[in-house]
Scaffold this motif. Structure first.
Motif, PDB file in Angstrom:
ATOM      1  N   SER A  26      -2.897  -0.363  -5.801  1.00  0.00           N
ATOM      2  CA  SER A  26      -4.329  -0.191  -5.575  1.00  0.00           C
ATOM      3  C   SER A  26      -4.854  -1.315  -4.686  1.00  0.00           C
ATOM      4  O   SER A  26      -4.266  -2.395  -4.613  1.00  0.00           O
TER       5      SER A  26
ATOM      6  N   ARG B  41      -3.867   7.689  -2.555  1.00  0.00           N
ATOM      7  CA  ARG B  41      -3.084   6.540  -3.012  1.00  0.00           C
ATOM      8  C   ARG B  41      -2.088   6.939  -4.091  1.00  0.00           C
ATOM      9  O   ARG B  41      -0.956   6.468  -4.115  1.00  0.00           O
TER      10      ARG B  41
ATOM     11  N   ARG C 127       0.838  -1.211   0.000  1.00  0.00           N
ATOM     12  CA  ARG C 127       0.000   0.000   0.000  1.00  0.00           C
ATOM     13  C   ARG C 127       0.864   1.249   0.000  1.00  0.00           C
ATOM     14  O   ARG C 127       0.553   2.232  -0.653  1.00  0.00           O
TER      15      ARG C 127
END
Lengths: 301, 354, 290
Positions: B264, C92, B259
């Motif tokens: 993803s 992210r 991560r």
């Protein structure tokens, strides 16, 4: 007044510094019960099992009809206010037969567990404690039995011994013990190397005493959990044997055999095979739920 | 600061790896030999304790004493037990499982004809179990404690609590008799019975090879219900185990590291965690396959499926001991074989023990 | 966006009043309670005992706080971009590419069933639209820059086949290959043998200063932080006790100005020049957390 005494009991039970061995043990049980109570699924499982026990104990009082007496004029009646689950091909009340069937189910399960549990525990504890060639020999035997298809092996045994409820129990027992031995052995191997066992040995305790007084009790939680789960499996296997005509013989109201009898009429008189099946599902579910709950409480590892 | 030196990086050298393989292989083979021996011992033992007189089974009830005696000698029953066992083992290894009283054919030939049907059933059942069970287990693990997890739990509990023969009957009642969605008992409709040439013994495959697509779909319509019933058992087991393996993997540090890299969430689950869970999962799937081979005994009876399970039960009910023990032996050998194969493949899939 | 940010001499990271709460059945556990700091192109140390919230600070910056945890802050800016306003996806995208982290133990933080090379290449391919070959070449170069001598051979090894020191170099390569601006190093050498700790630190130091990155160095080791960092934040119970230049940790003359907790930590360290019969135990004052 009862309030204060129950509060006192509660405090005594959850005390961090128990003054006697009994208090410590009861306290631990009480704590586990509190944890168990918080899990609604587990409580539902326990309720099912309690109902099963009650039904078995008071079967003649609960069942409105005799489970064995035939009434050919009342054959294959659909469920009604009189015959809640309908009647079978010989005019017997299916509800009454299911209620009486609880006794057979319980007897099978208890007999298997009573023979298998201690035997597996002993084999596993001895194997794990002694190690060496004893361990290798016992585990080889266990492996041989583990490698077998359990149901098929049980079938072969029943075929050899002849159909019947006693032989079915023997066959199930023969094929059920190996996992118990495995679990007990794994636990024992861990316990054996603990310092307090070493301390016992230094004090001169005999091997039998160490195994019986210290190793066996430590194995119990995981075995109890395992047993509860297995009870569901035993019920299903026993019902399967009954269904194939190799377990309990007619006219005994065994659930698997009842389903088998209802097979002929499944498309026209669905209730004959449906209700005993539901009974099996509920009881098996009860043991599975209980096992789940017990595992969370007793076997945190 | 000290100069940067190279630590010896690689611990696994080629000979070491070979040696490890050799040891592992010899251990596996020992297990196979011992379990096979044990299996033979058990079937032999069962054959001996049977109250049925094997001689009478051959010569019939009304044979005169001298014929009876001759048959007894021919069966080697006058010899000591260990000798009889040796004879038995010798016969088994030359493919002689005796003759079935019921079909008056060699048990080996009988099994050869019925086994593909069982294989077909168990394979599709396992396929269903994997295709539904693995994603369900992953979903439950990723959403631990939420409704997806509860669904997986309920499916698991049902699979563990429902008698397979009863759910089979109920499925027939609902999908065949009431709804008419699928074909009923049997493996293929009578119309197609002799049209498809038997090549592999797996009817769907044979029909496809013949280009008989109608027969193919007819066979599929017969197969899907019993396979789905077995699949339910498999889904229960596979999803439960997948869930617990995935929960274990998702707590690992390497998942966090992935991560951190910016991987993803989907790739974290499928590429990283599942690949690690796959090693023990493979064993579970193999075990499930073996359970289904066993479960087929009951399922085949319900669905009149002409496989090994029905052959076994028929033999049981008619006290046809050669067929019973032959069938038991074959199932046992398949178990041992699948066990061995699983261990080897599991070993190959894990770089740590490879 | 980067060009305008660079001109204004903006800090890389600007955090005000960061809080991390865990909502457990028995109540709320506050792991970080109101942490504020800015990070430039410097080496910032965060020290504290275990449970002081230093690791959770790193995780919160990366948006990697596990499930029952909730992150709150008055301000959390990365080069002028508001991290709190971003969704999960945008956060992210920052991970690995702009902010990265080296974790404690390479034995557990590398995926055991993938070769180390493919794990480094993966980090590159996520952020750069690169083919397999380019990613491989970049990874080999990166392995070289963390001073691995035979990158081509190491590339194809599995994590269990490399030593701890080499594993951590692989980890650094993996986390720096996408050239992030900030690296969080969470106890990067605690799991390693003493002999290789210094090597790893040197590699880390060289790469960070070469690339002009900001480094957040999380450790429980005062000596290490003192010699390795420019500035130090001392944390206790999820709060900052004080922030000081690293040089002052060793400076006896400034001791009078130190927070009692920092002094307590310093006093717990054995010192060859001033041997003592018995090292004092650390006194903790609940008032510090008020």
């Amino acid at each position: 007044m009862s309030d204060t005494s129950s509060a006192g009991l509660h405090a005594w039970l959850i005390s961090d510094s128990p003054t006697s061995r009994r208090q410590a043990r009861l306290g631990q049980l009480y704590r586990q019960w509190l944890a168990f109570k918080r899990n609604p699924m587990a409580v539902a499982g326990l309720a099912i099992i309690v109902l099963l026990l009650l039904a078995a104990a008071f079967a003649p009082l609960i069942a409105p009809f005799d489970p064995l007496v035939q009434a050919l004029d009342k054959r294959l009646l659909p469920p009604s206010a009189v015959n809640w689950f309908g009647t079978d091909a010989l005019g017997r009340d299916i509800f009454s037969r299911i209620v009486h069937g609880t006794r057979i189910t319980l007897v099978i399960v208890l007999l298997v567990v009573v023979t298998v549990g201690p035997f597996g525990l002993l084999v596993g504890a001895v194997s794990g404690y002694f190690g060496g060639w004893v361990d290798r020999l016992l585990m080889r035997i266990t492996d041989v039995f583990l490698a077998f298809p359990r149901l098929v092996l049980a079938l072969a045994f029943v075929a050899a011994l002849g159909p019947g409820i006693v032989n079915a129990i023997i066959a199930i027992a023969i094929t059920t013990w190996p996992p118990y031995a495995r679990v007990a052995r794994a636990e024992t191997m861990v316990i054996r190397n603990q310092d307090y066992i070493e301390a016992m040995r230094l004090q001169g305790a005999s091997r039998a005493r160490i195994i019986w007084k210290h190793v066996v009790p430590m194995c119990m939680p995981s075995l109890i959990v395992r047993t509860t789960f297995d009870m569901a499996g035993i019920i299903l296997t026993a019902a399967g044997l009954g269904f194939l005509g190799l377990g309990a013989q007619p006219p005994m109201p065994e659930w698997g055999a009842m389903i088998s009898a209802g097979r002929e009429q499944i498309f026209d008189q669905w209730w004959v095979a449906t209700f005993p099946g539901i009974a099996i599902c509920i009881v098996a579910l009860g043991f599975n739920l209980l096992g789940d709950g017990l595992r969370d409480v007793m076997d945190a590892r | 600061m000290t100069a940067v030196t190279q630590a010896p990086p690689c611990r696994a050298s080629a000979p070491g790896r070979l040696g490890r393989w050799g040891r592992a292989l010899s251990r596996e083979l020992t297990t196979v030999v011992i379990t096979t021996f044990g299996l033979l011992l058990v079937t032999f033992f069962i054959a001996r304790v049977v109250p049925i007189d094997p001689v009478l089974a051959v010569v019939g009830d009304r044979a005169p004493a001298d014929v009876y005696e001759k048959a007894r000698l021919a069966l080697g029953l006058d010899k000591p037990l260990w000798h009889q066992f040796a004879i038995y083992v010798g016969k088994v290894f030359t493919g002689d499982l005796g003759t079935s009283v019921l079909t008056s054919q060699k048990v080996v030939d009988d099994i050869r004809t019925v086994f593909p049907a069982t294989l077909e059933l168990a394979t599709l059942g396992t396929l269903i179990g994997v295709v539904i069970g693995v994603p369900l287990g992953i979903l439950a693990a990723v959403n631990q404690g939420r409704w997806q997890d509860q669904i997986a739990r309920v499916v698991g509990l049902i699979g563990y609590s429902v008698p397979v023969f009863w759910i089979g009957l109920m499925a027939l009642l609902l999908f065949y008799a009431k709804l008419g969605w699928v074909a009923g008992p049997g493996r293929i409709s009578v119309v197609w019975q002799d049209i498809v040439t038997t090549r592999t013994g797996v009817i769907m495959l044979d029909a496809a090879l013949d280009g008989e697509w109608e027969a193919f779909w007819d066979a599929f319509s017969h197969l899907i219900l019993p396979a789905a019933v077995l699949g339910l058992l498999s889904v229960a087991y596979v999803s439960r185990m997948t869930r617990s393996f995935m929960i274990g993997e998702l707590q690992q540090q390497y998942v966090i590291a992935a991560r951190v890299k910016g991987v993803s969430e989907a790739a974290v689950i499928w590429r990283h965690a599942l690949r690690n869970a796959a090693v023990p999962l493979f064993t579970v799937i193999a075990l499930s396959y073996m359970h289904l081979l066993e479960g087929s005994v009951l399922t085949e009876t319900i669905f009149a499926w002409p496989g090994l399970g029905r052959y076994l039960t028929n033999a049981l009910l008619n006290a046809d001991m050669n067929a019973v023990l032959g069938g038991t032996l074959v199932v046992g050998v398949v178990f041992i074989g699948v066990n061995l194969l699983t261990d080897i493949i599991g070993r190959l899939a894990d770089p740590r023990v490879r | 966006m980067q060009t305008s940010a660079d001109k204004t001499n903006q800090p890389l990271l600007d955090i005000a009043n960061l809080k991390v709460d865990f909502h457990t059945p028995t109540g709320i556990v506050q792991a970080v309670r109101g942490l504020s700091f800015t990070l430039g192109r410097e080496r910032l140390g965060i020290v504290g005992e275990s449970g002081s919230g230093k690791s959770m600070t790193g995780r919160a910056i990366l948006d990697l706080i596990p499930h029952p945890g909730v992150v709150g802050a008055d301000r959390m800016m990365f080069r002028g971009q508001d991290l709190m306003a971003m969704d999960k996806r945008e956060r992210r995208k920052l991970r690995g590419r702009h902010i990265s982290m080296v974790m404690q133990d390479p034995k557990f933080s590398l995926n055991p069933v993938q070769t180390v090379g493919s794990q480094i290449a993966e980090a590159y391919r996520i952020h750069r639209k690169a083919g397999a070959r380019e990613a491989r070449e970049r990874s080999l170069t990166m392995l070289e820059s963390v001073q691995i001598r035979e990158p081509a051979r190491v590339y194809d090894l599995y994590p269990h086949e490399v030593s701890g020191g080499m594993g951590q170099r692989v980890m650094i390569a993996m986390m720096l290959i996408a050239e992030p601006e900030i690296l969080i190093a969470d106890e990067p050498t605690s799991a390693l043998d003493v002999t290789v700790q210094l090597q790893i630190l040197k590699i880390l130091d060289d790469l960070v200063s070469e690339r002009g990155m900001g480094l957040i160095f999380i450790s429980h080791d005062l000596h290490l932080v003192q010699s390795f960092c420019d500035r130090v934040i001392v944390m206790y119970g999820g709060k900052v006790m004080e922030t000081l230049p690293a040089a002052e940790l060793a400076d006896e003359t400034t001791r009078g100005r130190r927070h009692p907790y920092t002094l307590g930590l310093l006093n717990c360290l054995p010192d060859l020049d001033h041997p003592r019969e018995k090292l004092p135990t650390l006194n903790r004052d609940p008032a510090w957390l008020a």
